[in-house]
Design a protein around this motif. Structure first.
Motif, PDB file in Angstrom:
ATOM      1  N   LEU A  63       0.798  -1.190   0.132  1.00  0.00           N
ATOM      2  CA  LEU A  63      -0.220  -0.052   0.035  1.00  0.00           C
ATOM      3  C   LEU A  63       0.748   1.303  -0.115  1.00  0.00           C
ATOM      4  CD1 LEU A  63      -2.818  -0.179   2.542  1.00  0.00           C
ATOM      5  CD2 LEU A  63      -2.894   0.810   0.168  1.00  0.00           C
ATOM      6  N   ASP A  64       1.818   1.026   1.032  1.00  0.00           N
ATOM      7  CA  ASP A  64       2.651   2.296   1.176  1.00  0.00           C
ATOM      8  C   ASP A  64       3.441   2.758  -0.273  1.00  0.00           C
ATOM      9  OD1 ASP A  64       4.127   4.451   2.339  1.00  0.00           O
ATOM     10  OD2 ASP A  64       5.722   3.050   2.812  1.00  0.00           O
ATOM     11  N   THR A  65       4.126   1.887  -0.902  1.00  0.00           N
ATOM     12  CA  THR A  65       4.988   2.069  -2.045  1.00  0.00           C
ATOM     13  C   THR A  65       4.174   2.469  -3.266  1.00  0.00           C
ATOM     14  OG1 THR A  65       5.159  -0.518  -2.472  1.00  0.00           O
ATOM     15  CG2 THR A  65       6.859   0.697  -1.331  1.00  0.00           C
ATOM     16  N   SER A  66       2.924   1.690  -3.418  1.00  0.00           N
ATOM     17  CA  SER A  66       2.113   1.979  -4.302  1.00  0.00           C
ATOM     18  C   SER A  66       1.427   3.270  -4.382  1.00  0.00           C
ATOM     19  CB  SER A  66       1.022   0.981  -4.380  1.00  0.00           C
ATOM     20  OG  SER A  66       1.656  -0.442  -4.331  1.00  0.00           O
ATOM     21  N   PHE A  67       1.157   3.709  -2.986  1.00  0.00           N
ATOM     22  CA  PHE A  67       0.338   4.939  -3.094  1.00  0.00           C
ATOM     23  C   PHE A  67       1.366   6.079  -3.500  1.00  0.00           C
ATOM     24  CE2 PHE A  67      -0.756   8.845  -0.660  1.00  0.00           C
ATOM     25  CZ  PHE A  67      -1.976   9.023  -1.318  1.00  0.00           C
ATOM     26  N   PHE A  68       2.518   6.042  -2.785  1.00  0.00           N
ATOM     27  CA  PHE A  68       3.359   7.032  -2.923  1.00  0.00           C
ATOM     28  C   PHE A  68       4.062   7.045  -4.304  1.00  0.00           C
ATOM     29  CE2 PHE A  68       3.049   7.224   2.026  1.00  0.00           C
ATOM     30  CZ  PHE A  68       2.723   8.814   1.765  1.00  0.00           C
ATOM     31  N   GLY A  69       4.286   5.942  -4.725  1.00  0.00           N
ATOM     32  CA  GLY A  69       4.819   5.837  -6.062  1.00  0.00           C
ATOM     33  C   GLY A  69       3.918   6.243  -7.197  1.00  0.00           C
ATOM     34  N   ALA A  70       2.516   6.273  -6.879  1.00  0.00           N
ATOM     35  CA  ALA A  70       1.368   6.812  -7.828  1.00  0.00           C
ATOM     36  C   ALA A  70       1.709   8.190  -7.679  1.00  0.00           C
ATOM     37  CB  ALA A  70       0.191   6.230  -7.485  1.00  0.00           C
ATOM     38  N   LEU A  71       1.612   8.671  -6.499  1.00  0.00           N
ATOM     39  CA  LEU A  71       1.850  10.183  -6.210  1.00  0.00           C
ATOM     40  C   LEU A  71       2.957  10.979  -7.047  1.00  0.00           C
ATOM     41  CD1 LEU A  71      -0.392  11.452  -4.705  1.00  0.00           C
ATOM     42  CD2 LEU A  71       1.316  11.812  -3.026  1.00  0.00           C
ATOM     43  N   LEU A  72       4.075  10.297  -6.886  1.00  0.00           N
ATOM     44  CA  LEU A  72       5.132  10.828  -7.247  1.00  0.00           C
ATOM     45  C   LEU A  72       5.184  10.435  -8.913  1.00  0.00           C
ATOM     46  CD1 LEU A  72       7.620  12.109  -6.323  1.00  0.00           C
ATOM     47  CD2 LEU A  72       8.919   9.843  -6.339  1.00  0.00           C
ATOM     48  N   ALA A  73       4.690   9.435  -9.416  1.00  0.00           N
ATOM     49  CA  ALA A  73       4.431   9.156 -10.825  1.00  0.00           C
ATOM     50  C   ALA A  73       3.650  10.582 -11.468  1.00  0.00           C
ATOM     51  CB  ALA A  73       3.718   7.963 -11.007  1.00  0.00           C
ATOM     52  N   LEU A  74       2.496  10.827 -10.550  1.00  0.00           N
ATOM     53  CA  LEU A  74       1.700  11.823 -11.214  1.00  0.00           C
ATOM     54  C   LEU A  74       2.542  13.299 -11.199  1.00  0.00           C
ATOM     55  CD1 LEU A  74      -1.344  11.690 -11.690  1.00  0.00           C
ATOM     56  CD2 LEU A  74      -1.745  12.517  -9.391  1.00  0.00           C
ATOM     57  N   CYS A  75       3.413  13.460 -10.337  1.00  0.00           N
ATOM     58  CA  CYS A  75       3.977  14.560 -10.142  1.00  0.00           C
ATOM     59  C   CYS A  75       5.125  14.630 -11.337  1.00  0.00           C
ATOM     60  CB  CYS A  75       4.832  14.765  -8.711  1.00  0.00           C
ATOM     61  SG  CYS A  75       3.829  14.897  -7.466  1.00  0.00           S
ATOM     62  N   LEU A  76       5.636  13.623 -11.778  1.00  0.00           N
ATOM     63  CA  LEU A  76       6.630  13.398 -12.985  1.00  0.00           C
ATOM     64  C   LEU A  76       6.069  13.311 -14.008  1.00  0.00           C
ATOM     65  CD1 LEU A  76       9.381  13.178 -12.700  1.00  0.00           C
ATOM     66  CD2 LEU A  76       9.471  10.458 -12.940  1.00  0.00           C
TER      67      LEU A  76
END
Ligand code: ATP
Ligand code: ATP
Ligand code: MG
Ligand code: MG
Lengths: 559, 304, 376, 376
Positions: A63-76
């Motif tokens: 959950l943790d990695t997927s959530f923040f990964g998605a957030l960061l992917a969005l920012c990128l």
């Protein structure tokens, strides 16, 4: 001819059937294997398997990695989508093109090249005299590295999905805001982004689910430091020998499915009241003025960092005879390429197979998804949400597990078609199951925004539902369908975890060949294959680009 | 003989191809289809097929004995009492003749040529000079590594305390053998536990690594071959087993860089004399029974 | 000083020249209507002034400051113009109140004041109580009114209207026209107003610019455009009326005696010379009467208050047939013979022989427009 | 037999009743204009007839066949109607020719005939030479004409127009009106025409239905609606004019003597009874004259041909002030005292005292409409 007649009910049923076959069936089979291994119902054991601390910890990590990964992917991916679609950034097409590439590099290869980049053996850092001393733990290992690489890997998904939305915003909406005195940045915040909210949410959801199901990255960055996510935990469990292994991993997969569904629930929560329809127009262009060059520089820097550096590391690796040999004029060799491309027939076959399998899956999905969405469109919101969630499931569960489901489903000869096992079809079907959602999301969003009166105008012109689908909905959704098809192709082209269990001799895929070389300790040959893969995909995209000049605008995500 | 054979193997691709080619050259009538993957995956595939009621494989050629032991317990292996085991140590095949080791893949120590000292014994890895510089494959991922762990804890005088010392010295257990090779040849780590053929082969290509057979002895997996009880063409399957155990078959293994099971076949280049390699034994049946416990223990010791 | 000046402004889309070297001044506080057939470049002109397009050639000035030339453009948000779009351009993700409040928020008006201002303009456009509606739940006319309110709320110095009333009914139009007049008077904003409704243009504007195929043909006060169109195109486009062939017999500067179908009358003129000419006859200057030009009724359409009757002049076998348009309160039968009395006529300046004069006249008209507006 | 019949048709969006139990017949071959203020439900009515929305209550019949009730609806493509949308609804991925050809292709017209037909209708709407243009490259009016052409090309039995001319200039409108009239005559299609332009409605339709807040107030031939509106709402909405308070003194069936501000005159009436009443005075029935009702000029606006003058009746300190609207060719100064002669007036039926009669009258009007259209 009445509305809600057998005819339209039949089409709705047909679509439900397709979804049931592609998405629900494998999941149901898994649940059966999870709670009733060998045909005996056993909920107690099922619950016990899930309640293990390792499982709970892995779930939290996922959950943790997927959530923040998605957030960061969005920012990128988000800024790139905006820059390429809505600004006069110099070289934006090339930037957009390059940003797609991380998706085409298999996750484990990406992870590997980043490990090289920052590890003590980093050629690059070595040249700068900054290489950490041997034995220093690699900074990429662990949670943060996983999040960063999820972001890099899934930024293209965000980019493609968002771009499909941005390119549909009629320019007068932006112009009205600017005439109201709003600066471009504030127009972005108050008009552009809210209007494309459905696309943003869809992109984030895809990135999230992609993270949940990713194996390659946590395998290389997490397992060494025992930071386990559900897919890696499942993989570890696979190596236990007993007959209990199947129920165990299917039980964990059910957990993954629950996570994915939770993501979907959040998605529909975020989408409340965000369905807008408008006639598509040419998007507005923001002039960057004096920020043009600095921003372009920044863009190239980022692309250089997330793509070019790892690719160079990969290239360097592929040019030395063995791992750890420093690259120099004396050591440089093409023998890895010669070995994999000339000597090993299986690699060339794998190239052909992967292009064929990924291409077929992409084609089938890109075409098939349009009627599916058109029918979904007519169902109520609640149905849409539910079905959307179901379609996400096969993408979220680890590929190995989906492959097991496919074996369970297709091993025995089926009526009419016989056994699909050990044929190319089973791989294509598995790809279609797995990447259904990648193709569906952009198209569903696009179809949801097509102004109703366009369809109504066709209806009163005497066009029946099918004709309207072919002549109005399909062409208007075509850019999104191509974007979705590309996503599918690029994801499937390097796919490993599904085909690992489904390939048979003569039907090996690139991922399989690459991974087996990797496992055999032949990292340099694996790198040679990875580099060749990237080259092939770039050539394919360039061909498409050439061909794309005759397609309607915006069909290709980087143009 | 004529027939068709489906082989599930965990040998690397090229090795598998060479093995099959050599066999088919000897037995032109038999067509072998082979599927290759890591032991966990190939077994997952087989398990799924069993669950679906139609195991596809006739012959298994996989890394370790423990897995075979498990399958044997479930009654999935066919006994082949007439197999010719001349020249093969009795420890290397099942007493019920259900599976037969074909080669020895030992696990020893690899070091990077930049390493501060040359290790000669397992104990060297717990030296302060090696602090934080040791890599090993994780038994949670690799079957061979599990066997290695069982062997070392069973044979070294300290038992599990050896691993305690390793953990205290910052050794990292992760991934498979390929990962260890990369870590050591890349310089991330300078020492590692690893299967023999990888560093020996890579050294020949110029990689900065050396392999050491430690003086206490090495663990070994033996790549056993077995016929499934559900095999369709047992005659062809038996022919395949015969070939692997024959001198010709063993020479193929040696040519690929492995230690052959038959004592009368010479070791490949890069290896010391057979007599200087001391293979430590272990109890496969016990290893199978204690698998889960061992994993848990390993996890606890290495704080995994 | 003029608030907006465009100089030799051109805009090309591929091969289409949507705007073709137009020069025009808009005095501060003036109200100019752009009138012209569909596709003549009105919207393009507004978009160039607002800054949504870059000129292909020429330049745009606001109060002497360069806003745009082909090289550089001041961005729209820095120009301080209000725009009502032909397509409304409402933001689908905001409700009515949020759409209207946007320009205030963008200009950082303090929070407390916003609600009041929004309420006030929604009042003006008659959309009180619609604050919370989603845009998709509005009818066409309601949307147009929201777009209007959004533009009005900010009190911009320059307001550009692109057919702001096209979808409203007569009465709402009338009250909107009143609102515009009011806003214009109160704020003194410079208004450029695109419309296809001539009555609206004539009623609202203090200057009308007639456009055709990317060019401005005449820019003059409404009465002048209506009563003394500069050429036949304008005469045909503005207002109803008939253009008939006649003969100038006795030119006398401001007036001239002309002969139409054998009938003599005195017409206004801008220095026409003797010879064949085109004469503009407006319906309201024609009356069925016992004597006058003989004519035959061709057809008659009921147009609310009156019947619009088409007549053919029954003259000496003239080719082609000359037609007149006349409003009649009585119903006339088709084929009926009548006589038409003429109370006013205008000799249309002949472009082919008097190009120079016409141009001079046009420039004079522009100057008048400026002077008039400057005198306000 | 009537081509379209709607019976107690209602449509609710959430709480808004966009259409409220409307019953109306559209005779085969009739041309009905729907007229009413923005948001009164005109578009909703069309959408229900076309089949884009399902009724909340009531039903729609085509030639006696049930098309829609709340339970079941025939889909739009099976109804054979042509629609011109208020929003144009052009397909952005097709060029002009493809947009127009679509209905023909959908109906499997043979390939060879299509190009000819498309060319012909593009001719009608004046878009020859635009075949290959993309929709985005068209001006607002050009888009509207493409939408028109697309609807006309298929020769549907029933054609629904939603403000088809809102963005066109006067002349294009006029020629389009001619085109519609022509099409109507040629094809005998049943036309329902939504417009906010009353002149258009009065000129084109053989029946006008006045809508307000989801209801139909009156459905009658244009002249009747204009000259004898059924109530004050209609009188105020259709056409210009003033409604003044008066006193019916001598009711005599079809006419009545009324007293307005102390001045007596004969007005048309539908059986008004003696007592206070509202009188409708149209500008064209009023004339400045030496004698008549005394009045003061309030203001004057130039409206193209004439000045529209607002007058206050100077009567015995009446409260509130009574106002008149009058068209004058001469300029009148504000404050000037004039006299107004009245040539026609209409006593508006009083809804409060004569509700029953009014309803009866309305129904009669509907019947007349049917009969009239049926007699064609
Ligand atoms: N983006 C574009 N690409 C190509 N041609 C265009 C474009 N925009 C406008 N045009 C063309 O330029 C001309 C002028 O267009 P414009 O929109 O200014 O007309 P308009 O006067 O506003 O007409 P209308 O009253 O119909 O809205 C038209 O012929 C139109 O087709
Ligand atoms: N989808 C919808 N949801 C909610 N309310 C709606 C919807 N569509 C229309 N309405 C409301 O129903 C009423 C009637 O709308 P309709 O579009 O029929 O008006 P109209 O007579 O066509 O007006 P106009 O002349 O402005 O186009 C309006 O008050 C409108 O706000
Ligand atoms: Mg326009
Ligand atoms: Mg409407």
């Amino acid at each position: 001819m009445w509305r809600a007649t057998p005819g339209s009910r039949a089409s709705a049923l047909a679509v439900l059937l397709v979804i049931a076959l592609l998405s629900l069936l494998p999941m149901v089979r898994l649940v059966i294997a999870a709670v009733a291994p060998g045909g005996e119902l056993d909920f107690g054991a099922f619950a016990q398997r899930l309640a293990k601390p390792a499982a709970l910890r892995a779930m939290w990590h996922t959950l943790d990695t997927s959530f923040f990964g998605a957030l960061l992917a969005l920012c990128l991916g988000g800024p790139f989508a905006i820059a390429v679609t809505m600004t006069d950034l110099p070289g934006r097409k090339a930037l957009g093109f390059l940003l797609l590439l991380p998706l085409m590099i298999a996750p484990q290869v990406t992870a590997l090249s980043w490990l090289h980049l920052f590890g003590p053996s980093s050629t690059l850092l070595g040249m700068a005299g900054m290489a950490p001393p041997p034995g220093t733990p690699n900074p990429m290992l662990g949670r943060n590295g996983i999040i960063l690489l999820y972001a890099v890997q899934h930024a293209p998904i965000v980019f493609i999905t968002l771009r499909a939305g941005l390119s549909r915003i009629p320019h007068d909406l932006v112009e009205a805001a600017r005439a109201s005195g709003a600066e471009p940045l504030s127009v972005l915040w108050t008009i552009v982004l809210p209007v494309v909210r459905p696309y943003i949410v869809a992109a984030a959801a895809l990135a999230f689910v992609s993270g949940v199901g990713n194996f390659g990255i946590p395998a290389l960055l997490g397992m060494p430091v025992n930071y386990l996510t559900l897919p890696t935990l499942i993989y570890q469990d696979l190596s236990s020998f007993g007959p209990g292994v199947l129920p165990q991993i299917t039980a964990l997969s059910v957990l993954v499915g629950v996570l994915a569904l939770a993501g979907v629930a959040c998605q529909s929560l975020a989408l409340r009241g965000a369905a807008h329809r408008f006639t598509a127009g040419t998007p507005a262009r923001f002039e960057l003025g004096r920020y043009r060059l600095p921003l372009a520089g920044l863009g190239w820097l980022v692309v250089g960092f997330i793509l070019v550096l790892p690719a160079c590391a990969l290239l360097a690796t592929s040019l030395v005879p063995s791992f750890g040999v420093p690259l120099g004029w004396q050591t440089m060799t093409a023998s890895n390429y010669a070995e994999v491309l000339v000597r090993q027939a299986s690699t060339v076959r794998a190239f052909r197979n992967s292009i064929l399998f990924a291409g077929s899956a992409a084609l089938i999905l890109a075409i098939g998804v349009i009627p599916v969405t058109a029918v979904l469109e007519r169902l109520g919101r609640r149905w849409q949400r539910l079905l959307g969630g179901i379609i996400d499931l096969p993408y979220a569960v680890p590929g190995v597990v989906l492959a097991i489901a496919c074996i369970l489903l297709f091993l025995r000869p089926l009526p009419l078609i016989g056994s699909l096992y050990a044929t190319p079809s089973i791989i294509v079907i598995a790809y279609a199951m797995r990447f259904f959602t990648l193709a569906l999301k952009p198209v569903a969003t696009a179809v949801g925004q097509i102004s109703r009166d366009l369809d109504e105008a066709a209806a009163v012109s005497g066009a029946g539902a099918i004709r309207r689908l072919m002549t109005i909905t399909a062409p208007l959704a075509a850019p999104a369908a191509v974007a979705g098809g590309l996503l599918v192709f690029m994801s499937a082209f390097n796919e490993l975890t599904v085909s690992a269990l489904l390939w048979s001799s003569g039907n090996e895929t690139l991922g399989v060949v690459l991974f087996s070389l990797e496992e055999a300790g032949l990292g340099t040959q694996a790198a040679a294959i990875a580099v060749s893969t990237i080259a092939v995909v770039i050539v394919l995209l360039l061909v498409l680009d050439r061909f794309g000049r005759r397609l309607p605008a915006d069909v290709l995500p980087w143009r | 003989a004529d027939g068709k054979l489906v082989l599930y193997t965990s040998q690397p691709n090229t090795d598998a191809q060479q093995t099959v080619d050599a066999f088919m050259a000897k037995n032109p009538g038999i067509k072998v289809e082979w599927v290759r993957d890591g032991t966990p995956k190939i077994l997952a595939k087989l398990r799924a097929e069993i669950e679906a009621g139609q195991p596809q494989a006739d012959v298994l050629l996989i890394a370790d004995v423990v897995t075979m032991e498990g399958l044997k317990k479930e009654g999935r292996l066919l006994s082949y009492p007439e197999a010719d085991v001349s020249g093969i140590d009795a420890a290397l095949y099942d007493k019920d003749k259900t599976y037969f080791s074909t080669k020895l893949i030992t696990t020893g120590i690899v070091y990077n040529t930049k390493a501060p000292f040359v290790p000669a014994s397992w104990e060297d890895l717990t030296k302060p000079e090696a602090k934080g510089l040791v890599a090993m494959p994780s038994p949670l991922t690799s079957g061979a590594a599990m066997i290695h762990t069982v062997t070392l804890t069973g044979n070294l005088p300290e038992g599990w305390d050896y691993y305690n010392a390793l953990a205290k010295n910052g050794a990292q257990a992760s991934g498979g053998n390929g990962d260890v090779l990369k870590a050591v040849s890349g310089g991330d780590k300078l020492f590692g536990m690893i299967v023999d053929y990888m560093p020996i082969r890579e050294k020949a290509k110029g990689a900065p690594v050396e392999f050491v057979f430690p003086r206490e002895g090495v663990s070994a997996v033996t790549e056993p071959v077995a016929i499934l009880s559900t095999a369709r063409d047992t005659e062809a399957a038996k022919a395949f087993v015969d070939f692997l155990l024959s001198k010709d078959g063993q020479e193929v293994a040696a040519k690929m860089g492995y230690i052959p099971a038959r004592a009368d076949v010479a070791l490949p280049a890069g290896y010391p004399d057979r007599s200087s390699i001391k293979v430590l034994g272990y109890d496969a049946a016990a290893a199978l029974a204690n698998d889960a416990a061992n994993k848990e223990k390993f996890g606890a010791v290495m704080s995994q | 000083m003029s608030e907006i000046r465009v100089e030799r402004l051109s805009k090309r889309f591929n091969e289409t020249a949507a705007l073709d070297a137009v020069s025009l001044d808009f005095a501060a506080g003036s109200f100019t209507a752009l009138l012209g057939p569909s596709g003549c470049g009105k919207t393009t002109m507004l978009r160039l002034i607002a800054g949504f397009e870059a000129p292909s050639e020429g330049s745009v000035f606001f109060g002497g400051e360069l806003m745009a030339d082909p090289q550089r453009q001041v961005p729209p948000e820095a120009r301080g113009v209000g725009v009502v779009f032909q397509s409304y351009a409402l933001w689908p993700h905001m409700d009515v109140a949020a759409n209207v409040a946007y320009p205030l928020k963008a200009r950082h008006v303090e929070r407390g004041a916003i609600a009041g201002r929004v309420g006030a303009v929604l009042d003006i456009v008659g959309l009180n109580g619609f604050e919370g509606r989603r845009i998709e739940e509005l009818s066409g006319g309601q949307r147009q009114r929201v777009a209007l309110a959004r533009c009005l709320v900010a009190d911009a110095r320059i307001i550009l209207f692109d057919e702001p009333l096209a979808n409203l009914d007569m009465h709402l139009r009338a009250s909107m026209v009143d609102a515009f007049r009011d806003i214009h008077r109160r704020t003194g904003a410079t208004i450029v107003y695109v419309t296809h409704d001539q009555a609206e243009a004539l009623a609202l504007a203090d200057r009308v610019a007639i456009m055709s195929q990317g060019r401005v043909l005449q820019a003059a006060p409404p009465q002048e455009v209506y009563r003394a169109p500069a050429n036949a195109t304008i005469a045909g486009f503005v207002g109803r009326g008939s253009i008939v062939a006649g003969m100038v017999i006795d030119p006398a500067g401001e007036t001239a005696t002309v002969d139409i179908a054998g009938h003599r009358l005195v017409a206004r003129s801008a220095g026409a010379s003797a010879g064949p000419a085109k004469i503009l006859l407006r319906p309201e200057a024609l009356r069925i009467s016992p004597e006058g030009m003989p004519a035959t009724v061709l057809d008659s359409i009921y147009r609310g208050p009156v019947h619009e009757v088409r007549l053919a002049l029954s003259a000496l076998e003239q080719e082609p047939r000359q037609e007149l348009l006349i409003d009649s309160t009585e119903t006339l039968a088709v084929g009926q013979k009548v006589h038409v009395a003429v109370s006013d006529a205008w000799v249309i300046p002949d472009l082919w022989t008097t190009t120079a004069r016409a141009r001079h006249q046009l420039e004079a008209a522009v100057r008048t427009g400026r002077a008039q507006a400057a005198g306000r």
